[in-house]
Design an enzyme around this catalytic site. Structure first.
Site, short mmCIF file in Angstrom:
data_model
loop_
_atom_site.label_atom_id
_atom_site.label_comp_id
_atom_site.label_asym_id
_atom_site.label_seq_id
_atom_site.Cartn_x
_atom_site.Cartn_y
_atom_site.Cartn_z
N HIS A 1 -27.53 35.51 12.09
CA HIS A 1 -26.46 36.11 11.28
C HIS A 1 -27.05 37.13 10.31
CE1 HIS A 1 -22.98 33.00 11.79
NE2 HIS A 1 -23.44 33.46 12.93
N TYR B 1 -16.89 32.13 3.23
CA TYR B 1 -16.80 31.30 2.02
C TYR B 1 -15.54 31.71 1.27
CZ TYR B 1 -21.66 29.75 2.51
OH TYR B 1 -22.82 29.18 2.96
N PRO C 1 -24.07 21.64 -0.98
CA PRO C 1 -24.35 22.43 0.23
C PRO C 1 -23.86 23.88 0.18
CG PRO C 1 -22.63 20.80 0.64
CD PRO C 1 -23.13 20.55 -0.73
N LYS D 1 -28.86 25.22 1.17
CA LYS D 1 -30.27 25.12 0.78
C LYS D 1 -30.93 23.76 1.07
CE LYS D 1 -31.09 29.20 -0.78
NZ LYS D 1 -30.71 29.76 0.51
N TYR E 1 -29.68 33.80 -0.76
CA TYR E 1 -29.09 33.10 0.39
C TYR E 1 -30.07 33.05 1.56
CZ TYR E 1 -25.48 31.30 3.48
OH TYR E 1 -24.76 30.51 4.33
C1 FAD Z 1 -23.16 14.55 4.67
C2 FAD Z 1 -24.19 15.63 4.43
C3 FAD Z 1 -23.90 16.95 4.75
C4 FAD Z 1 -24.84 17.95 4.52
N1 FAD Z 1 -24.54 19.25 4.83
C5 FAD Z 1 -25.45 20.20 4.57
C6 FAD Z 1 -25.18 21.56 4.84
O1 FAD Z 1 -24.12 21.90 5.32
N2 FAD Z 1 -26.13 22.48 4.55
C7 FAD Z 1 -27.35 22.11 4.02
O2 FAD Z 1 -28.22 22.97 3.80
N3 FAD Z 1 -27.63 20.86 3.76
C8 FAD Z 1 -26.72 19.89 4.02
N4 FAD Z 1 -27.01 18.62 3.75
C9 FAD Z 1 -28.33 18.35 3.21
C10 FAD Z 1 -29.38 18.25 4.31
O3 FAD Z 1 -28.85 17.58 5.42
C11 FAD Z 1 -30.56 17.52 3.73
O4 FAD Z 1 -31.06 18.32 2.65
C12 FAD Z 1 -31.67 17.26 4.73
O5 FAD Z 1 -31.26 16.30 5.67
C13 FAD Z 1 -32.92 16.77 4.01
O6 FAD Z 1 -33.84 16.30 4.93
P1 FAD Z 1 -34.80 15.10 4.57
O7 FAD Z 1 -35.64 14.91 5.78
O8 FAD Z 1 -35.44 15.36 3.27
O9 FAD Z 1 -33.85 13.85 4.30
P2 FAD Z 1 -32.89 13.04 5.34
O10 FAD Z 1 -32.35 13.95 6.37
O11 FAD Z 1 -31.94 12.29 4.49
O12 FAD Z 1 -33.87 12.05 6.05
C14 FAD Z 1 -34.40 10.92 5.41
C15 FAD Z 1 -34.71 9.87 6.46
O13 FAD Z 1 -35.33 8.74 5.83
C16 FAD Z 1 -34.77 7.56 6.33
N5 FAD Z 1 -34.94 6.51 5.33
C17 FAD Z 1 -34.24 6.31 4.20
N6 FAD Z 1 -34.69 5.24 3.54
C18 FAD Z 1 -35.71 4.75 4.27
C19 FAD Z 1 -36.56 3.63 4.11
N7 FAD Z 1 -36.46 2.80 3.07
N8 FAD Z 1 -37.50 3.42 5.05
C20 FAD Z 1 -37.62 4.23 6.13
N9 FAD Z 1 -36.83 5.29 6.33
C21 FAD Z 1 -35.87 5.56 5.42
C22 FAD Z 1 -33.31 7.93 6.59
O14 FAD Z 1 -32.71 7.05 7.52
C23 FAD Z 1 -33.46 9.33 7.13
O15 FAD Z 1 -33.61 9.37 8.52
C24 FAD Z 1 -26.09 17.61 3.96
C25 FAD Z 1 -26.37 16.29 3.64
C26 FAD Z 1 -25.43 15.29 3.86
C27 FAD Z 1 -25.77 13.87 3.49
#
Ligand code: FAD
Length: 390
Positions: free
Chosen positions: A72, A200, A292, A296, A383
């Site tokens: 995009h 948006y 969101p 980011k 962005y």
């Molecule tokens: C509903 C939702 C919608 C979103 N939409 C957007 C969006 O549109 N745009 C955007 O940029 N961001 C969005 N986000 C944010 C984005 O998805 C997250 O910033 C991203 O997933 C971060 O990645 P991560 O690997 O740090 O954490 P996560 O993806 O949360 O991964 C963490 C992992 O650790 C595991 N875990 C947790 N506790 C434990 C434990 N005690 N032991 C072992 N494993 C564990 C979890 O099961 C998970 O698999 C959204 C988040 C949510 C919740």
């Protein structure tokens, strides 16, 4: 088991870190509390900054993303019933990639499996120990048996509700938080997106976002009340509410269909400082959350991973101070992304005290944004992702 790095969590942060470390010859294991299917079933982010795209390439998993992802060049802002385009390519000569978090996760999991690397799924009662010293350990239970992983470092990539941040002594941690008084009701549907770029929308009824995952799969959101429930919304009610918040052309062109996922996400800004505690490092949602609106969350997780991977590689090459700057490098970028996400959220949403005056101010700021090259450039620059300061 003995590895150099024990990674907690198989979200994008953990998987990306695991792959990058493996490529650099650093042994690692990922310990995840959920099943693989559960992790793959989560519908979340979909906009990748160029820096995240580059990291996927660096990790050797960019092939499908480049084949199927959508580049995009800009986005649209809709207010007072009219759409205005912010041209990223023209303003800052950068683009973003539309490629769902689910696909990012799948590509990283496939690569990990192909290399024969260990991910322990459905690990229960995961706990981290002795990270104030040089011999940290991770314990978990599986099938009634307790396992221990010995390592040099623990990477806490376990999201906002994970165990790593919660295991840090409270007096070693400072947290900053803002909880927003609304949520996003989101629908995923196998329908073509209403526009080839994201829209948006600022509207008196509340914010709306027209987003997408592919040319045939759309993701739409409407701002909703925090006490609302996804099951209170029929698909028809959702489409009707979305139409009301769009400009006439988009409302007329909107192709609707059955939802394949419907959920409400609360909005929060959160930062924990620092990101390092001895031999434990936090990365991604374990350390910070953004609303969101600025797309980011996933990108910030990738940016932490970039700093951690580089610092660990330098460390194992003999640079004894490489890891010391991890926290401050991440936090500098994190706070800028927090500011941008907070600002976009404040600009686009209806708050309880917005009122007529607040609405006029939002519209004036939006008019300034689309009418001023300086203001539009600032939005575009943030962005598409601010540069890394290594
Ligand atoms: C509903 C939702 C919608 C979103 N939409 C957007 C969006 O549109 N745009 C955007 O940029 N961001 C969005 N986000 C944010 C984005 O998805 C997250 O910033 C991203 O997933 C971060 O990645 P991560 O690997 O740090 O954490 P996560 O993806 O949360 O991964 C963490 C992992 O650790 C595991 N875990 C947790 N506790 C434990 C434990 N005690 N032991 C072992 N494993 C564990 C979890 O099961 C998970 O698999 C959204 C988040 C949510 C919740």
């Amino acid at each position: 088991m003995r590895v150099q790095v024990a990674i907690i969590g198989s979200g994008p942060a953990g998987l990306l870190l695991g792959q990058l470390l493996y490529k650099a010859g650093i042994s690692n294991v990922i310990i995840e509390q959920r099943s693989k299917e559960y992790v793959l079933g989560r519908i979340r982010a979909g906009v990748l900054e160029q820096g995240t795209v580059d990291l996927m390439d660096e990790a050797g998993v960019g092939q499908r993303m480049h084949a199927e992802g959508l580049v995009h060049d800009g986005t649209e802002l809709c207010f007072k019933g009219e759409r205005h385009r912010i041209d990223f390519k023209k303003l800052v000569n950068k683009t973003v990639m539309i490629y769902g978090q689910t696909e990012v996760t799948r590509d990283l999991m496939d690569a990990r499996e192909a290399e024969g690397l260990t991910t322990v799924y459905e690990a229960h009662n995961v706990s981290v120990h002795d990270f104030d010293g040089a011999h940290p350990k991770v314990r978990y239970e599986q099938d009634g048996v307790t396992h221990e992983v010995q390592c040099d470092f623990i990477a806490g990539c376990d999201g906002f509700h994970g165990v790593c941040r919660a295991s840090v002594p409270q007096d070693a941690l400072r947290t900053y938080e803002r909880v927003y008084p609304f949520g996003w009701l989101g629908i995923l549907s196998d329908t073509p997106p209403v526009s080839h770029e994201l829209i948006y929308c600022n509207h008196e009824r509340g914010f709306a976002l027209c987003s997408q995952r592919s040319p045939t799969r759309s993701r739409y959101y409407v701002q909703c009340s925090l006490d609302d429930k996804a099951e209170n919304w029929s698909d028809e009610a959702f489409w009707a509410e979305l139409r009301l918040r769009l400009d006439e052309e988009a409302a007329a062109n909107l192709i609707t269909g059955p939802s394949i996922e419907k959920s409400i996400a609360p909005l929060r800004s959160f930062v924990a400082e620092p990101l390092r505690f001895g031999t434990l490092f936090l990365a991604g949602d374990a350390a910070h959350i953004v609303p969101p609106t600025g797309a980011k969350g996933l990108n910030l997780a990738a940016s932490d991973v970039r700093f951690l991977w580089q610092a660990m590689v330098d460390h194992y090459r003999g640079n004894q101070v490489a890891l010391e700057h991890y926290s401050e490098r991440c936090l500098s970028r994190i706070w800028k992304a927090e500011r941008f996400s907070w600002w976009m959220t404040s600009l686009m949403h209806r708050f309880p005290d917005t009122g007529e005056f607040g609405q006029k101010i939002q519209e004036a700021e939006l008019a300034y944004l689309v009418g001023s090259t300086a203001a539009a450039t600032s939005l575009a620059e943030n962005y598409v992702g601010l540069p890394f300061q290594d």
